[in-house]
Enzyme design. Structure first.
Site, PDB file in Angstrom:
ATOM      1  N   ASN A   9      50.288  51.634  39.885  1.00  0.00           N
ATOM      2  CA  ASN A   9      50.326  50.751  41.412  1.00  0.00           C
ATOM      3  C   ASN A   9      50.813  50.106  40.664  1.00  0.00           C
ATOM      4  O   ASN A   9      51.123  49.304  40.294  1.00  0.00           O
ATOM      5  CB  ASN A   9      49.278  51.150  40.946  1.00  0.00           C
ATOM      6  CG  ASN A   9      48.526  50.419  42.699  1.00  0.00           C
ATOM      7  OD1 ASN A   9      49.205  49.887  43.320  1.00  0.00           O
ATOM      8  ND2 ASN A   9      47.482  50.813  43.074  1.00  0.00           N
ATOM      9  N   ASP A  70      40.737  50.325  36.684  1.00  0.00           N
ATOM     10  CA  ASP A  70      40.225  50.715  37.282  1.00  0.00           C
ATOM     11  C   ASP A  70      39.315  49.678  38.601  1.00  0.00           C
ATOM     12  O   ASP A  70      38.742  49.265  38.176  1.00  0.00           O
ATOM     13  CB  ASP A  70      38.959  51.882  37.140  1.00  0.00           C
ATOM     14  CG  ASP A  70      39.305  53.114  37.872  1.00  0.00           C
ATOM     15  OD1 ASP A  70      40.224  53.893  38.370  1.00  0.00           O
ATOM     16  OD2 ASP A  70      38.088  53.688  38.870  1.00  0.00           O
TER      17      ASP A  70
END
Ligand code: ITT
Length: 204
Positions: A9, A70
């Site tokens: 990401n 995460d």
């Protein structure tokens, strides 16, 4: 020392780079490290998923500290959904303008006190000596009445922070990093890494 961040990401990576800038380490994304590994994030908690990602990359990254993030948005009115499924919510390829609009719609009839939400971030580390560490941090807020702001990414335009009177998409990256789930978790992880290697030097 080299740090490889197990994320694909790019938006997370931008924030991570800024937060890690004062650490005297080379910080590389998986792409920059030339690592291509598909990881199935099938854990039930942010911590488990962060560890799954960090361990998978550590298998192929030699002599580097591997970190993984995460993270996600827990909305109390939706029983903490989308939570660990934040990126998969409504499909990974669905634009966030649509995901955010849908969430606003789901909460349309709610009172302010029913709109509580938080961003959660778990950062997992696997060190070259195989030592592991996982750290969680959160930022509390509310789902906004409308989508506002152009900064940040993902759910930022609908995440309202009462103390600042704006969404996290209205904060500069520097401001967001000071208060965010990711900023706080990484600050703690940085401290751990510095102390761990400091301690190791002393014990030699
Ligand atoms: P990697 O697994 O490759 O790191 P990802 O985007 O799939 O990338 P996650 O599984 O951790 O990452 O999902 C996190 C999702 O939660 C992310 O895609 C956003 O939708 C949301 N999210 C996390 N942190 C956020 C933040 O700071 N601002 C806005 N949305 C955020």
């Amino acid at each position: 020392m080299k740090i490889i961040f197990a994320t694909g990401n790019e938006n997370k990576m931008k924030e991570i780079r800024e937060i890690m800038a004062d650490l005297h380490c080379e910080v590389l994304s998986m792409k920059e490290a030339g690592i291509v590994v598909e990881v199935e994030e099938d854990g039930e908690t942010f911590e488990e998923n962060a560890q799954i990602k960090a361990r998978a990359i550590a298998e192929v990254a030699k002599d580097a500290i591997v970190l993984a993030d995460d993270s996600g948005l827990e909305i109390d009115f939706l029983n903490k959904e989308p939570g660990v499924r934040s990126s998969r919510f409504m499909g990974v390829d669905t634009p966030y303008t649509i995901k955010n609009q849908h969430i606003l719609e789901l909460l349309k009839e709610t009172e302010e006190e029913q709109r509580s939400a938080r961003f959660v971030c778990a950062i997992a580390a696997v060190l070259p000596d195989k030592k592991e560490k996982v750290i969680r941090a959160t930022i509390e807020g509310q789902i906004a009445k409308e989508s506002i702001g152009e900064e940040g990414f993902g759910y930022d335009p609908i995440f309202y922070v009462p103390e600042f009177g704006c969404t996290t998409a209205e904060l500069s990256m520097e401001q967001k990093n000071k208060i965010s789930h990711r900023g706080k978790a990484l600050a703690k992880m940085k401290k751990f890494i510095i102390e761990y290697y400091g301690m190791q030097k002393q014990s030699k």
